[in-house]
Structure formats: C-alpha cells, structure tokens
Scaffold this active site. Sequence first.
Site, PDB file in Angstrom:
ATOM      1  N   HIS A  52       0.846  -1.186   0.000  1.00 36.62           N
ATOM      2  CA  HIS A  52       0.000   0.000   0.000  1.00 36.62           C
ATOM      3  C   HIS A  52       0.894   1.253   0.000  1.00 36.62           C
ATOM      4  CE1 HIS A  52       0.422  -0.722   4.467  1.00 36.62           C
ATOM      5  NE2 HIS A  52       0.862   0.522   4.344  1.00 36.62           N
TER       6      HIS A  52
HETATM    7  P1  TYD Z   1      -1.730  -2.547   7.473  1.00 39.34           P
HETATM    8  O1  TYD Z   1      -1.225  -1.151   7.570  1.00 39.34           O
HETATM    9  O2  TYD Z   1      -2.472  -2.917   6.224  1.00 39.34           O
HETATM   10  O3  TYD Z   1      -0.540  -3.589   7.693  1.00 39.34           O
HETATM   11  P2  TYD Z   1       0.723  -3.978   6.789  1.00 39.34           P
HETATM   12  O4  TYD Z   1       1.064  -2.795   5.964  1.00 39.34           O
HETATM   13  O5  TYD Z   1       1.789  -4.305   7.759  1.00 39.34           O
HETATM   14  O6  TYD Z   1       0.406  -5.169   5.969  1.00 39.34           O
HETATM   15  O7  TYD Z   1      -2.621  -2.837   8.756  1.00 39.34           O
HETATM   16  C1  TYD Z   1      -3.117  -4.140   9.032  1.00 39.34           C
HETATM   17  C2  TYD Z   1      -4.370  -3.991   9.869  1.00 39.34           C
HETATM   18  O8  TYD Z   1      -4.059  -3.384  11.135  1.00 39.34           O
HETATM   19  C3  TYD Z   1      -5.443  -3.130   9.211  1.00 39.34           C
HETATM   20  O9  TYD Z   1      -6.695  -3.744   9.486  1.00 39.34           O
HETATM   21  C4  TYD Z   1      -5.370  -1.822   9.946  1.00 39.34           C
HETATM   22  C5  TYD Z   1      -4.839  -2.190  11.312  1.00 39.34           C
HETATM   23  N1  TYD Z   1      -3.983  -1.139  11.897  1.00 39.34           N
HETATM   24  C6  TYD Z   1      -4.439  -0.382  12.962  1.00 39.34           C
HETATM   25  O10 TYD Z   1      -5.564  -0.553  13.447  1.00 39.34           O
HETATM   26  N2  TYD Z   1      -3.610   0.569  13.497  1.00 39.34           N
HETATM   27  C7  TYD Z   1      -2.365   0.797  13.002  1.00 39.34           C
HETATM   28  O11 TYD Z   1      -1.619   1.682  13.514  1.00 39.34           O
HETATM   29  C8  TYD Z   1      -1.905   0.024  11.882  1.00 39.34           C
HETATM   30  C9  TYD Z   1      -0.551   0.228  11.280  1.00 39.34           C
HETATM   31  C10 TYD Z   1      -2.752  -0.938  11.353  1.00 39.34           C
END
Ligand code: TYD
Length: 138
Positions: A52
């Site tokens: 992302h």
């Molecule tokens: P995401 O940012 O998509 O993770 P990655 O980039 O590591 O694959 O986040 C994964 C899930 O966690 C998504 O449902 C959002 C949640 N999340 C939070 O609630 N708070 C946060 O600070 C972060 C980074 C993610």
Amino acid sequence: MALSDCRIIELPKIHDIRGNLTFVEGDRHVPFDIKRVYYLYDVPGGSDRGGHAHAKLHQFMIAMSGSFDVVLNDGDRERRYHLNRSYNGIYICPMTWRYLDNFSSNSVCLVLASAYYDEADYFREKDDFMAAVQALKK
Ligand code: TYD
C-alpha cells in the site's frame, strides 16, 4: 516527494559492553514528529506485508531484530532495501508504494509514524496510487 527523498538513516549507537543502546528523536534523527509507534512480529516465513501507500504519512522502519527487505516505488522507480541492523532504518516519505518481504525468522519490524492510524490516508490499490502520482505531476 520521490524515491530520492526516501533513504537509509543511521541512528546514534551508544556502544557498551553491557549491551548497545540506540535512540530516535522526532524531527532530529527522523524528518518528522513521531505520533505513533507500531511493530510487526511473529511474521511467518514467506509472508509479505505492506502492499500500500500513504497520501500524507511519513514513516521510519527499523529491523529491531532479524532482517527483511523493504521495496519502495514512487510511481517511476522501484528500489529494494535490506534492513538487518537495529541502528539503521529507512525513511519512507508520503506517496511511496511499499511492500515488505524476505523476513528472517523471529524478525521484528518497528515503525515510527507521523500521524495516528487513519484508513483514509491509505492507497490500498496500486492502480489508484499510480493514478494519484500521475495527477500530482500535472
Ligand atoms: P496494514 O497497515 O495494512 O498492515 P501492513 O502494511 O503491515 O500489511 O494494517 C493491518 C491492519 O491493522 C489493518 O486492518 C489496519 C490495522 N492497523 C491499525 O488498526 N492501526 C495501526 O496503527 C496500523 C498500522 C494498522
């Protein structure tokens, strides 16, 4: 912001035979004020994270333990970085598509971020991100 704004930053390291110490100060060692900290752990071998971009968020990632790769793409260029030191991190500027892979076992990825979690700041689809990058150039 472009890939050239993203960079590896070496943090202060206080060497001590009792164990080394590294610290990070917002707006000093990283080019933003730190508002949120999160970390990835228990990452199974072979899995990918990220995939992302963020519109406004600045981030800094450190391999606190173990190692992994961070692949950054600003819409024009892509570059892979290997993180494997607790005193090095990568600064990821806004509008940078990223994914993480090649996690070693027991690796921990610490992320410092410039803002609270906000799903509205995410580009989850690569096509949407590429379109937004092109629109910014016009
Ligand atoms: P995401 O940012 O998509 O993770 P990655 O980039 O590591 O694959 O986040 C994964 C899930 O966690 C998504 O449902 C959002 C949640 N999340 C939070 O609630 N708070 C946060 O600070 C972060 C980074 C993610």
